[in-house]
Design an enzyme around this catalytic site. Sequence first.
Site, short mmCIF file in Angstrom:
data_model
loop_
_atom_site.label_atom_id
_atom_site.label_comp_id
_atom_site.label_asym_id
_atom_site.label_seq_id
_atom_site.Cartn_x
_atom_site.Cartn_y
_atom_site.Cartn_z
N ASN A 231 44.93 43.52 37.91
CA ASN A 231 43.59 43.64 38.19
C ASN A 231 43.28 44.69 39.14
O ASN A 231 44.27 44.88 40.08
CB ASN A 231 42.85 42.47 38.47
CG ASN A 231 43.20 41.52 39.58
OD1 ASN A 231 42.92 42.32 40.73
ND2 ASN A 231 43.76 40.54 39.44
N ASP A 300 44.75 35.07 35.82
CA ASP A 300 44.85 33.75 35.23
C ASP A 300 45.82 33.58 34.01
O ASP A 300 46.14 32.61 33.63
CB ASP A 300 43.28 33.61 34.50
CG ASP A 300 42.24 33.82 35.47
OD1 ASP A 300 42.48 33.05 36.40
OD2 ASP A 300 41.19 33.87 35.45
N1 CTP Z 1 42.27 31.27 41.84
C1 CTP Z 1 43.67 30.70 42.19
N2 CTP Z 1 44.52 30.52 41.17
C2 CTP Z 1 44.25 31.19 39.98
C3 CTP Z 1 42.88 31.82 39.62
C4 CTP Z 1 41.82 31.67 40.83
O1 CTP Z 1 43.86 30.20 43.20
N3 CTP Z 1 44.98 31.20 39.10
C5 CTP Z 1 41.38 31.30 43.18
C6 CTP Z 1 41.01 32.78 43.60
O2 CTP Z 1 41.83 33.24 44.56
C7 CTP Z 1 39.47 32.25 44.05
C8 CTP Z 1 39.01 31.05 43.18
O3 CTP Z 1 40.29 30.79 42.64
O4 CTP Z 1 39.48 32.07 45.51
C9 CTP Z 1 38.18 31.72 42.07
O5 CTP Z 1 38.60 32.66 41.33
P1 CTP Z 1 37.98 33.63 40.24
O6 CTP Z 1 38.81 34.60 39.51
O7 CTP Z 1 36.64 33.88 40.83
O8 CTP Z 1 37.77 32.50 39.18
P2 CTP Z 1 38.66 31.60 38.33
O9 CTP Z 1 38.68 30.36 38.64
O10 CTP Z 1 39.86 32.48 37.86
O11 CTP Z 1 37.55 31.63 37.00
P3 CTP Z 1 36.92 32.54 35.75
O12 CTP Z 1 38.08 33.68 35.69
O13 CTP Z 1 36.80 31.83 34.69
O14 CTP Z 1 35.85 32.97 36.59
#
Ligand code: CTP
Length: 426
Positions: A231, A300
Amino acid sequence: MAPKQTTPLALECKNSDDAKSMSFLTDKKILLGITGSIAAYKVADWVRALRREGGQVTVVMTEAACRFISPLTMAALSGNPVHTGMFSAEAPETIPHISLARDHDLLVIAPASAQTIARLAHGLADNLLATIALASSGPILVCPAMNSVMFQHPATQANLATIKSYGYRVLEPACGEMACGEEGPGRLTEWENARQAILTTFAPQNLADEHVLITAGPTRESFDPVRFLSNPSTGKMGYALAATARQRGATVTLISGPTALAAPPGVRRIQVTSATEMQAQVTECFDAATIVVKAAAVSDYRPAEPQLHKVKKGQATLSLPLVANPDILKELGERRRKSANYPLLIGFAAESRNHLKEGARKLKEKNLDLIVVNDIGGTETGFGANTNRVTLLDRNGGQEEMPLLSKEETAHRIWDAVGRLRMDNR
Ligand code: CTP
């Protein structure tokens, strides 16, 4: 003979946007002492950088410094008269070393020659700068620059130890090729190190007892040896958090995905590539941490079967099966449910819509103390921007909306909020 006082040219450098460029330097009075070293020309840029952040700079130069760089240059850049002599011809009723010693927030001596360091160590008052240092009760930052043999000489080392015992802060010179052609320690430290030390003087030390673990940047999930999923995160927000936590006195470990950024001075950086590598390092460093901030943009998903060799083209379409990566922050939140003695957990929510609703959901689901809700949409707030506009949501129901700020200032506001949470928990 050097002129006693040099008046500035009309050179105005007003900040175009105060809100974005506020820092602890704003309106601080910095007295910059320049001594006789070839590195004197480098601090001309320091003056500009200090003024850009709102600092008020007054320059004092020794006679030897005036041989390396003109007081006129420093007057023009600082926007203030440059002081070089013990007595002022323009205002004979004032005593420059006393008025200058009283009227500043920080004295920075850069470059500091072996001669000046010896003067400081022995309390000599035989030029304006040494006299100001002796008459000054405020903080003093010394940045040595000299030939490496001179720097390593026991006399210089003893003098440095002595001035440290007076409470002066000394920034170690860098190693490398010197103007005289020799290699070794003695080069004037880089501006970033000096800036960090200057900001540390003014930042509140509310993290002095904390060990902060921060993740930053993107992760890369390899598909084959030349391709990956990732990303556009640049790591700027996480690195700003690391630098400012250090300024506030914390011990800082930064676990970083691939970025183009240099590690902030004084910060231990561990570089990782993928989400699983990040997870392993976070787990390893976790026990020592008292605060964990997950600013990284973790992928993710990752390719289910990464290929050992480059995938060749030839098919019209290509499907790429993915598997979910571990949610590192959620795992930490789960672990804290089972333990009372647990670090403060801070997450980020990168959102393009329903910002607050999504932020509140992640705060609860990941069992966090604080979440920083981040709009990834606009050009001033998205990935790679130098500014950010965030809302903080905390576990007690608190909500704080921030204006558009530099990422560094945003980081400071986050640490202020952490300070308040710590107070609430006591
Ligand atoms: N995070 C993490 N591990 C992952 C994904 C996210 O530790 N695999 C952490 C990120 O560092 C951030 C928080 O979770 O502090 C939220 O990340 P975000 O990308 O906003 O959300 P997601 O939990 O990935 O959910 P979505 O993609 O559905 O918005």
